[in-house]
Design a protein around this motif. Structure first.
Motif, PDB file in Angstrom:
ATOM      1  N   ILE A  28       0.787  -1.436   0.068  1.00  0.00           N
ATOM      2  CA  ILE A  28       0.305   0.105  -0.158  1.00  0.00           C
ATOM      3  C   ILE A  28       0.683   1.377  -0.182  1.00  0.00           C
ATOM      4  CG2 ILE A  28      -1.739   1.436   1.123  1.00  0.00           C
ATOM      5  CD1 ILE A  28      -3.212  -1.196   2.875  1.00  0.00           C
ATOM      6  N   VAL A  29       0.543   2.201  -1.077  1.00  0.00           N
ATOM      7  CA  VAL A  29       1.654   3.531  -0.776  1.00  0.00           C
ATOM      8  C   VAL A  29       0.605   4.828  -1.070  1.00  0.00           C
ATOM      9  CG1 VAL A  29       3.711   2.190  -2.343  1.00  0.00           C
ATOM     10  CG2 VAL A  29       1.228   3.580  -3.144  1.00  0.00           C
ATOM     11  N   GLU A  30       0.750   5.020  -1.253  1.00  0.00           N
ATOM     12  CA  GLU A  30      -0.053   7.112  -0.603  1.00  0.00           C
ATOM     13  C   GLU A  30      -0.278   7.332  -1.797  1.00  0.00           C
ATOM     14  OE1 GLU A  30       2.314  10.892   1.357  1.00  0.00           O
ATOM     15  OE2 GLU A  30       0.842  10.017   2.774  1.00  0.00           O
ATOM     16  N   CYS A  31      -1.264   7.620  -2.158  1.00  0.00           N
ATOM     17  CA  CYS A  31      -1.558   8.856  -3.848  1.00  0.00           C
ATOM     18  C   CYS A  31      -1.262  10.408  -3.459  1.00  0.00           C
ATOM     19  CB  CYS A  31      -3.253   9.080  -3.462  1.00  0.00           C
ATOM     20  SG  CYS A  31      -3.522   9.978  -4.912  1.00  0.00           S
ATOM     21  N   PRO A  32      -0.106  10.587  -4.219  1.00  0.00           N
ATOM     22  CA  PRO A  32       0.502  11.784  -4.175  1.00  0.00           C
ATOM     23  C   PRO A  32      -0.453  13.161  -4.655  1.00  0.00           C
ATOM     24  CG  PRO A  32       0.636   9.971  -6.348  1.00  0.00           C
ATOM     25  CD  PRO A  32       0.223   9.936  -5.308  1.00  0.00           C
ATOM     26  N   ASN A  33      -2.027  12.947  -5.163  1.00  0.00           N
ATOM     27  CA  ASN A  33      -2.990  13.556  -5.100  1.00  0.00           C
ATOM     28  C   ASN A  33      -3.586  14.139  -3.793  1.00  0.00           C
ATOM     29  OD1 ASN A  33      -3.812  15.996  -6.943  1.00  0.00           O
ATOM     30  ND2 ASN A  33      -5.508  14.294  -6.820  1.00  0.00           N
ATOM     31  N   CYS A  34      -3.789  12.992  -3.317  1.00  0.00           N
ATOM     32  CA  CYS A  34      -4.668  13.079  -2.332  1.00  0.00           C
ATOM     33  C   CYS A  34      -4.217  12.620  -1.308  1.00  0.00           C
ATOM     34  CB  CYS A  34      -6.463  12.450  -2.662  1.00  0.00           C
ATOM     35  SG  CYS A  34      -7.016  10.832  -2.937  1.00  0.00           S
ATOM     36  N   HIS A  35      -3.342  11.954  -0.710  1.00  0.00           N
ATOM     37  CA  HIS A  35      -2.383  11.145   0.109  1.00  0.00           C
ATOM     38  C   HIS A  35      -3.751  10.139   1.039  1.00  0.00           C
ATOM     39  CE1 HIS A  35       0.336  14.514  -0.158  1.00  0.00           C
ATOM     40  NE2 HIS A  35      -0.516  15.606  -0.372  1.00  0.00           N
ATOM     41  N   GLU A  36      -4.326   9.742   0.296  1.00  0.00           N
ATOM     42  CA  GLU A  36      -5.018   8.410   0.800  1.00  0.00           C
ATOM     43  C   GLU A  36      -4.176   7.381   0.048  1.00  0.00           C
ATOM     44  OE1 GLU A  36      -7.967   8.084   2.041  1.00  0.00           O
ATOM     45  OE2 GLU A  36      -8.368   9.813   2.451  1.00  0.00           O
ATOM     46  N   ALA A  37      -4.705   6.025   0.699  1.00  0.00           N
ATOM     47  CA  ALA A  37      -4.387   4.558   0.801  1.00  0.00           C
ATOM     48  C   ALA A  37      -4.810   3.928  -0.329  1.00  0.00           C
ATOM     49  CB  ALA A  37      -3.865   3.619   1.954  1.00  0.00           C
ATOM     50  N   SER A  46     -10.334   7.040  -4.894  1.00  0.00           N
ATOM     51  CA  SER A  46     -10.797   7.676  -3.777  1.00  0.00           C
ATOM     52  C   SER A  46     -10.272   9.414  -5.192  1.00  0.00           C
ATOM     53  CB  SER A  46     -10.598   8.066  -2.503  1.00  0.00           C
ATOM     54  OG  SER A  46      -8.690   9.081  -3.186  1.00  0.00           O
ATOM     55  N   CYS A  47      -9.487  10.048  -5.559  1.00  0.00           N
ATOM     56  CA  CYS A  47      -9.258  11.148  -6.374  1.00  0.00           C
ATOM     57  C   CYS A  47      -9.545  10.717  -8.103  1.00  0.00           C
ATOM     58  CB  CYS A  47      -8.696  12.152  -5.851  1.00  0.00           C
ATOM     59  SG  CYS A  47      -6.850  11.095  -6.246  1.00  0.00           S
ATOM     60  N   GLY A  48      -9.453   9.612  -8.553  1.00  0.00           N
ATOM     61  CA  GLY A  48      -9.273   9.412  -9.202  1.00  0.00           C
ATOM     62  C   GLY A  48      -8.245   9.440 -10.114  1.00  0.00           C
ATOM     63  N   TYR A  49      -7.052  10.094  -9.780  1.00  0.00           N
ATOM     64  CA  TYR A  49      -5.745  10.350 -10.631  1.00  0.00           C
ATOM     65  C   TYR A  49      -4.738   8.719 -11.168  1.00  0.00           C
ATOM     66  CZ  TYR A  49      -7.123  15.154 -10.700  1.00  0.00           C
ATOM     67  OH  TYR A  49      -6.784  16.513 -11.016  1.00  0.00           O
ATOM     68  N   ASP A  51      -0.783   8.514 -11.944  1.00  0.00           N
ATOM     69  CA  ASP A  51       0.465   9.320 -13.242  1.00  0.00           C
ATOM     70  C   ASP A  51       0.429  10.899 -12.749  1.00  0.00           C
ATOM     71  OD1 ASP A  51       3.465   9.122 -13.857  1.00  0.00           O
ATOM     72  OD2 ASP A  51       2.468   9.127 -15.925  1.00  0.00           O
ATOM     73  N   GLY A  52       0.033  11.359 -12.342  1.00  0.00           N
ATOM     74  CA  GLY A  52      -0.594  13.227 -11.997  1.00  0.00           C
ATOM     75  C   GLY A  52      -1.590  13.716 -12.986  1.00  0.00           C
ATOM     76  N   LYS A  53      -2.496  12.722 -13.407  1.00  0.00           N
ATOM     77  CA  LYS A  53      -3.541  13.220 -14.713  1.00  0.00           C
ATOM     78  C   LYS A  53      -5.269  12.703 -14.098  1.00  0.00           C
ATOM     79  CE  LYS A  53      -0.056  12.592 -18.303  1.00  0.00           C
ATOM     80  NZ  LYS A  53       0.634  11.335 -17.895  1.00  0.00           N
ATOM     81  N   GLU A  54      -5.733  13.249 -14.191  1.00  0.00           N
ATOM     82  CA  GLU A  54      -6.976  12.841 -13.551  1.00  0.00           C
ATOM     83  C   GLU A  54      -7.221  11.493 -14.620  1.00  0.00           C
ATOM     84  OE1 GLU A  54     -11.249  14.660 -12.371  1.00  0.00           O
ATOM     85  OE2 GLU A  54     -10.386  15.822 -13.181  1.00  0.00           O
ATOM     86  N   VAL A  55      -7.848  10.244 -13.907  1.00  0.00           N
ATOM     87  CA  VAL A  55      -8.528   9.306 -15.181  1.00  0.00           C
ATOM     88  C   VAL A  55     -10.348   9.232 -15.458  1.00  0.00           C
ATOM     89  CG1 VAL A  55      -8.264   6.834 -15.954  1.00  0.00           C
ATOM     90  CG2 VAL A  55      -6.232   8.001 -15.117  1.00  0.00           C
ATOM     91  N   LEU A  56     -10.391   8.663 -13.975  1.00  0.00           N
ATOM     92  CA  LEU A  56     -11.547   8.541 -13.401  1.00  0.00           C
ATOM     93  C   LEU A  56     -12.345   9.989 -12.703  1.00  0.00           C
ATOM     94  CD1 LEU A  56     -11.440   5.320 -11.915  1.00  0.00           C
ATOM     95  CD2 LEU A  56     -12.634   5.962 -14.132  1.00  0.00           C
ATOM     96  N   VAL A  57     -13.347  10.302 -13.396  1.00  0.00           N
ATOM     97  CA  VAL A  57     -14.387  11.290 -12.326  1.00  0.00           C
ATOM     98  C   VAL A  57     -14.606  11.182 -11.911  1.00  0.00           C
ATOM     99  CG1 VAL A  57     -16.119  13.205 -13.235  1.00  0.00           C
ATOM    100  CG2 VAL A  57     -14.316  12.845 -15.204  1.00  0.00           C
ATOM    101  N   THR A  58     -14.732  11.800 -10.782  1.00  0.00           N
ATOM    102  CA  THR A  58     -15.191  11.469  -8.955  1.00  0.00           C
ATOM    103  C   THR A  58     -16.229  12.086  -8.620  1.00  0.00           C
ATOM    104  OG1 THR A  58     -13.120  12.209  -8.455  1.00  0.00           O
ATOM    105  CG2 THR A  58     -13.523   9.851  -8.255  1.00  0.00           C
ATOM    106  N   GLU A  59     -17.002  12.127  -8.115  1.00  0.00           N
ATOM    107  CA  GLU A  59     -18.344  13.610  -7.818  1.00  0.00           C
ATOM    108  C   GLU A  59     -17.234  13.715  -6.034  1.00  0.00           C
ATOM    109  OE1 GLU A  59     -20.669  10.948  -9.310  1.00  0.00           O
ATOM    110  OE2 GLU A  59     -20.003  11.824 -10.317  1.00  0.00           O
TER     111      GLU A  59
END
Length: 59
Positions: A28-37, A46-49, A51-59
């Motif tokens: 398990i690593v930390e997401c560099p964008n939202c810092h979630e596991a 949680s954020c859909g990112y 490699d620094g790009k938004e891949v999934l659109v989340t509400e």
């Protein structure tokens, strides 16, 4: 040629075979964008990112 002097007991044989009989821990690593596991090399759930790009659109 080497010949064993005694028969290997079932307990000793099974102990030797059991050393590789376990599950591996989940990485398990930390997401560099939202810092979630999250799991590495996957889109963050949680954020859909990825490699620094938004891949999934989340509400």
């Amino acid at each position: 040629m080497a010949v064993p002097k005694r028969k290997t007991s079932k307990q000793r044989r099974n102990k030797r075979r059991a050393s590789s009989y376990r599950l591996n821990k989940v990485t398990i690593v930390e997401c560099p964008n939202c810092h979630e596991a999250m799991m590495p090399h996957r889109v963050c759930p949680s954020c859909g990112y990825y490699d620094g790009k938004e891949v999934l659109v989340t509400e």
